[in-house]
Design an enzyme around this catalytic site. Structure first.
Site, PDB file in Angstrom:
ATOM      1  N   ASP A 146       4.953  88.238  47.602  1.00 34.63           N
ATOM      2  CA  ASP A 146       5.222  88.610  49.000  1.00 34.63           C
ATOM      3  C   ASP A 146       6.693  88.933  49.240  1.00 34.63           C
ATOM      4  OD1 ASP A 146       6.528  85.946  49.666  1.00 34.63           O
ATOM      5  OD2 ASP A 146       4.545  85.277  49.059  1.00 34.63           O
ATOM      6  N   ASP A 156       2.668  89.048  33.342  1.00 32.69           N
ATOM      7  CA  ASP A 156       2.328  87.629  33.420  1.00 32.69           C
ATOM      8  C   ASP A 156       3.618  86.805  33.220  1.00 32.69           C
ATOM      9  OD1 ASP A 156       1.473  85.027  32.991  1.00 32.69           O
ATOM     10  OD2 ASP A 156      -0.312  85.649  31.872  1.00 32.69           O
ATOM     11  N   ASP A 176       7.162  80.412  42.080  1.00 36.51           N
ATOM     12  CA  ASP A 176       6.499  80.537  43.390  1.00 36.51           C
ATOM     13  C   ASP A 176       5.077  81.011  43.131  1.00 36.51           C
ATOM     14  OD1 ASP A 176       5.725  81.024  45.975  1.00 36.51           O
ATOM     15  OD2 ASP A 176       7.022  82.764  46.260  1.00 36.51           O
ATOM     16  N   THR A 181       0.679  80.715  42.951  1.00 40.69           N
ATOM     17  CA  THR A 181      -0.529  80.308  43.673  1.00 40.69           C
ATOM     18  C   THR A 181      -0.944  78.917  43.168  1.00 40.69           C
ATOM     19  OG1 THR A 181      -1.542  81.774  42.050  1.00 40.69           O
ATOM     20  CG2 THR A 181      -1.583  82.520  44.293  1.00 40.69           C
TER      21      THR A 181
HETATM   22  N1  SAM Z   1       3.924  80.433  48.458  1.00 40.40           N
HETATM   23  C1  SAM Z   1       2.625  80.625  47.989  1.00 40.40           C
HETATM   24  C2  SAM Z   1       1.809  79.377  47.874  1.00 40.40           C
HETATM   25  O1  SAM Z   1       2.339  78.301  47.515  1.00 40.40           O
HETATM   26  O2  SAM Z   1       0.623  79.438  48.189  1.00 40.40           O
HETATM   27  C3  SAM Z   1       2.583  81.475  46.774  1.00 40.40           C
HETATM   28  C4  SAM Z   1       2.991  82.850  47.151  1.00 40.40           C
HETATM   29  S1  SAM Z   1       2.945  84.124  46.004  1.00 40.40           S
HETATM   30  C5  SAM Z   1       1.916  85.267  46.883  1.00 40.40           C
HETATM   31  C6  SAM Z   1       2.006  83.622  44.589  1.00 40.40           C
HETATM   32  C7  SAM Z   1       1.878  84.726  43.564  1.00 40.40           C
HETATM   33  O3  SAM Z   1       1.787  84.197  42.255  1.00 40.40           O
HETATM   34  C8  SAM Z   1       0.643  85.606  43.740  1.00 40.40           C
HETATM   35  O4  SAM Z   1       1.017  86.868  44.226  1.00 40.40           O
HETATM   36  C9  SAM Z   1       0.021  85.689  42.331  1.00 40.40           C
HETATM   37  O5  SAM Z   1      -0.426  86.980  41.984  1.00 40.40           O
HETATM   38  C10 SAM Z   1       1.205  85.229  41.476  1.00 40.40           C
HETATM   39  N2  SAM Z   1       0.825  84.721  40.152  1.00 40.40           N
HETATM   40  C11 SAM Z   1      -0.194  83.889  39.843  1.00 40.40           C
HETATM   41  N3  SAM Z   1      -0.226  83.668  38.516  1.00 40.40           N
HETATM   42  C12 SAM Z   1       0.814  84.369  37.977  1.00 40.40           C
HETATM   43  C13 SAM Z   1       1.315  84.526  36.660  1.00 40.40           C
HETATM   44  N4  SAM Z   1       0.738  83.930  35.603  1.00 40.40           N
HETATM   45  N5  SAM Z   1       2.421  85.313  36.484  1.00 40.40           N
HETATM   46  C14 SAM Z   1       3.017  85.929  37.526  1.00 40.40           C
HETATM   47  N6  SAM Z   1       2.591  85.804  38.803  1.00 40.40           N
HETATM   48  C15 SAM Z   1       1.497  85.029  39.022  1.00 40.40           C
END
Ligand code: SAM
Length: 278
Positions: free
Chosen positions: A89, A140, A158, A160
């Site tokens: 985001d 990733d 940060d 998910t």
């Molecule tokens: N602040 C938020 C929460 O605690 O719910 C998280 C916000 S941010 C949108 C989380 C992001 O992590 C997502 O867009 C997701 O696609 C990303 N994500 C998940 N696994 C990942 C990985 N292995 N590498 C990079 N990004 C990843």
């Protein structure tokens, strides 16, 4: 006839839901990695939802984004190169770039569509992604961190919740790779869920980080739309201790949650949270 009301519920635990009234579904998509929705809510304004879980909202995003960014960045005396793992985001990048000494902030996000939807529908949050000091890398985070050594002053995870592509972001091998990816005096912070509902996860992460980093600290903040409202962050550091920071030297920047007086206070833990990481 009464107007129909639409409500969105995040199932936060098998026995508990968080429900808010929505005025409009702005956008939905099934991406390669997750279900994505941008909703217009009455209470919190626009909301980003991934796989049914609230990620951020216009009204309370400052709580999370400031807490996960300014604590590590004001603990490191000279953070020049910073990486965000996840964070599509753009809210953490926006906060990082409030620090003048940061030369480059990298966003390492697996899902391009989260970034695109945020740029289009959440400009207040994603506004710094086109800054010349920001660079977006779509990959990733686990792979990126394990392929780069001795590169960053600060890494901010940060992510998910620990489901789908984020599972590996909560594992010991990832924290070892983060250690290697940091410079010799680097530090990192990760969001580590609710101390009310996720005690086992917090305990495991804290002990994993403690077995790798010389300094490990847990701090808490209040995020209204996250499960229980009370949220934890785990910090691992090779050299600098957030509790040793001279708070009189912390620069005043434009924030709504973080301030120098809070910097150390965030690490004062309620007894039931002290018990989790004992
Ligand atoms: N602040 C938020 C929460 O605690 O719910 C998280 C916000 S941010 C949108 C989380 C992001 O992590 C997502 O867009 C997701 O696609 C990303 N994500 C998940 N696994 C990942 C990985 N292995 N590498 C990079 N990004 C990843």
């Amino acid at each position: 006839m009464a107007e129909m009301e639409l409500w969105f519920t995040e199932q936060q635990t098998p026995d508990l839901g968080f429900t808010c009234k929505i005025t409009r579904t702005i956008y939905t998509a099934k991406t390669q990695y997750q279900d994505l929705a941008i909703l217009e809510t009455k209470q919190f304004g626009r909301m980003l939802v991934l796989d049914g879980a609230v990620q951020t909202t216009i009204a309370d995003e400052f709580c999370y984004h400031e807490l996960i960014s300014h604590v590590p960045l004001f603990t490191h005396p000279n953070p020049k190169k910073v990486a965000v793992i996840g964070g599509g985001d753009g809210g953490v990048i926006r906060e990082i770039l409030k620090h003048d000494e940061v030369e480059k902030a990298y966003l390492i996000e697996i899902d391009r569509e989260v970034i695109e939807a945020s740029k289009k529908y959440l400009p207040e949050i994603s506004c710094a992604l086109d800054d010349e000091r920001a660079e977006v890398i779509i990959t990733d985070g686990i792979k990126f961190v394990s392929e780069n050594k001795n590169m960053f002053d600060v890494i901010i995870v940060d992510s998910t919740d620990p489901v789908g592509p984020a599972v590996g972001l909560f594992q010991d091998s990832f924290y070892k790779a983060v250690f290697e990816c940091l410079k010799e005096d680097g530090l990192f912070v990760a969001q580590t869920e609710s101390p009310f509902y996720d005690q086992e996860l917090i305990k495991n992460v804290f002990h994993a980080v403690k077995s790798i980093f010389p300094i490990t600290r847990l701090y808490l903040g209040f995020i209204p739309t996250y499960p229980s409202g009370l949220w934890s962050f785990t910090l691992g550091s090779k050299k600098y201790d957030p509790l040793e920071v001279d708070i009189s030297k912390i620069k005043r920047i434009d924030t709504k949650y973080y301030n120098p007086e809070l910097h150390k206070a965030l690490f004062a833990l309620p007894t039931f949270v002290q018990e989790i990481i004992k």
